[in-house]
Design a protein around this motif. Structure first.
Motif, PDB file in Angstrom:
ATOM      1  N   GLU A 195       0.770  -1.091   0.102  1.00  0.00           N
ATOM      2  CA  GLU A 195       0.074   0.040   0.177  1.00  0.00           C
ATOM      3  C   GLU A 195       0.702   1.450  -0.016  1.00  0.00           C
ATOM      4  O   GLU A 195       0.680   2.069  -0.787  1.00  0.00           O
ATOM      5  CB  GLU A 195      -0.784  -0.031   1.075  1.00  0.00           C
ATOM      6  N   VAL A 196       2.052   1.135   0.822  1.00  0.00           N
ATOM      7  CA  VAL A 196       2.662   2.287   0.952  1.00  0.00           C
ATOM      8  C   VAL A 196       3.417   2.940  -0.490  1.00  0.00           C
ATOM      9  O   VAL A 196       3.514   3.803  -0.900  1.00  0.00           O
ATOM     10  CB  VAL A 196       3.760   2.235   2.098  1.00  0.00           C
ATOM     11  N   ALA A 197       3.957   1.735  -1.028  1.00  0.00           N
ATOM     12  CA  ALA A 197       4.602   1.812  -2.201  1.00  0.00           C
ATOM     13  C   ALA A 197       3.466   2.187  -3.126  1.00  0.00           C
ATOM     14  O   ALA A 197       3.983   3.171  -4.236  1.00  0.00           O
ATOM     15  CB  ALA A 197       5.044   0.413  -2.593  1.00  0.00           C
ATOM     16  N   LEU A 198       2.459   1.571  -3.443  1.00  0.00           N
ATOM     17  CA  LEU A 198       1.503   2.149  -4.305  1.00  0.00           C
ATOM     18  C   LEU A 198       1.174   3.505  -4.297  1.00  0.00           C
ATOM     19  O   LEU A 198       1.154   4.137  -5.482  1.00  0.00           O
ATOM     20  CB  LEU A 198       0.232   1.313  -4.274  1.00  0.00           C
ATOM     21  N   ARG A 199       1.069   4.068  -3.104  1.00  0.00           N
ATOM     22  CA  ARG A 199       0.542   5.426  -2.856  1.00  0.00           C
ATOM     23  C   ARG A 199       1.692   6.212  -3.477  1.00  0.00           C
ATOM     24  O   ARG A 199       1.642   7.463  -4.103  1.00  0.00           O
ATOM     25  CB  ARG A 199       0.539   5.523  -1.469  1.00  0.00           C
ATOM     26  N   ALA A 200       3.132   6.016  -3.306  1.00  0.00           N
ATOM     27  CA  ALA A 200       4.215   6.562  -3.597  1.00  0.00           C
ATOM     28  C   ALA A 200       4.134   6.577  -5.193  1.00  0.00           C
ATOM     29  O   ALA A 200       4.527   7.640  -5.812  1.00  0.00           O
ATOM     30  CB  ALA A 200       5.523   6.037  -3.036  1.00  0.00           C
ATOM     31  N   ALA A 201       3.771   5.442  -5.722  1.00  0.00           N
ATOM     32  CA  ALA A 201       4.063   5.378  -7.296  1.00  0.00           C
ATOM     33  C   ALA A 201       2.963   6.111  -8.025  1.00  0.00           C
ATOM     34  O   ALA A 201       3.268   6.865  -8.961  1.00  0.00           O
ATOM     35  CB  ALA A 201       3.730   3.855  -7.631  1.00  0.00           C
ATOM     36  N   LEU A 202       1.660   6.176  -7.393  1.00  0.00           N
ATOM     37  CA  LEU A 202       0.544   7.016  -7.865  1.00  0.00           C
ATOM     38  C   LEU A 202       0.983   8.457  -7.941  1.00  0.00           C
ATOM     39  O   LEU A 202       0.493   9.216  -8.674  1.00  0.00           O
ATOM     40  CB  LEU A 202      -0.624   6.756  -7.089  1.00  0.00           C
TER      41      LEU A 202
END
Length: 271
Positions: free
Chosen positions: A194-201
């Motif tokens: 979740e944290v990584a996906l937020r950063a990627a977005l």
């Protein structure tokens, strides 16, 4: 005026800094022209000629227009600036392209002809990988020989060895990324999804993919939407990442992802 050697040294410096620019070279002149064959100029993405000389206003407008277009699509161009009477003899109009040559009118009293080769020099494509999973590490290893500038973002504690990448970030917070076309892959595989996906977005990207099942991505999508993330933003995420090649091993999955990135990157270029 900067000499040819100094101009090429500047081009090498800009390339090393991953800056976009155009190298314009006069390849042929006929009759009276301000610049002669062999003259070169470096043109930045904002249209500024930072070094060199390709003649005065008679050719400058056509070359700068071609430079902007070349930086946008990455395709070199040959520009032929000729007086109206010669264009009429050839049966072409200003702005028309024939056999790979774009023609432009020379409105100056000199009435000379100048052919200019416009070559875009673009930064390496950027691949940003979130995670230290086997797929992430294999993806980084396979991408560098293909010319990608690779950034790997993952907690240092998750890395058993220092990966061979251009930039290694401890955690998922990215401050500055390389320019050029950007491709992002989230391959955390259960460690900080979740944290990584937020950063990627939060990053601009031509391609954004998640290594994981469709079901897992749907679950993350629902949670992020409840937290206020725009659904349209999440719809950009390709999940599962990669082409369906029947891949099983981390190396094969990484290869399928690079194949999909290549397809995205090269779409329309062969034509």
């Amino acid at each position: 005026m900067m000499g040819a050697t100094e101009l090429l040294d500047l081009a090498a410096q800009l390339k090393a800094r991953e800056e976009s620019f155009v190298l314009a070279t006069v390849v042929r002149t006929v009759s009276v022209t301000a610049a002669k064959a062999g003259a070169k100029a470096i043109i930045r993405s904002d249209g500024t000629i930072v070094a060199g000389w390709i003649g005065g206003g008679c050719a400058r407008g056509a070359v700068l227009k071609a430079a902007r277009e070349a930086l946008a699509d990455g395709i070199p161009r040959m520009i032929s600036v000729q007086p109206d009477n010669l264009l009429a003899e050839l049966g072409v109009r200003p702005g028309e392209t024939r056999e790979g040559v774009r023609f432009a009118a020379n409105m100056c009293p000199s009435q000379g002809t100048m052919d200019v080769f416009v070559e875009p020099v673009l930064p390496h494509p950027s691949l940003v990988i979130f995670g230290a999973s086997p797929v992430a590490l294999s993806l980084a290893a396979q991408a560098r020989p293909l010319g990608y500038h690779v950034t790997l973002a993952a907690p240092a504690a998750d890395l058993v060895a220092t990966p061979e990448v251009d930039v290694c970030v401890d955690g998922f917070a990215l401050e500055q990324l390389a320019g050029g076309a950007r491709f992002i892959v989230v391959s955390t595989q259960g460690k900080g999804d979740e944290v990584a996906l937020r950063a990627a977005l939060s990053c601009d990207a031509t391609y954004l993919a998640f290594v994981g099942s469709r079901r897992k991505m749907d679950s993350l999508r629902d949670k992020l939407i409840k937290d206020g993330i725009d659904a349209a933003l999440l719809d950009r995420v390709k999940a599962p990442a990669g082409l369906d090649l029947g891949a099983i091993t981390p190396e094969e999955i990484a290869m399928s992802i690079l194949a999909e990135i290549t397809l995205t990157r090269r779409r329309g270029q062969r034509g």
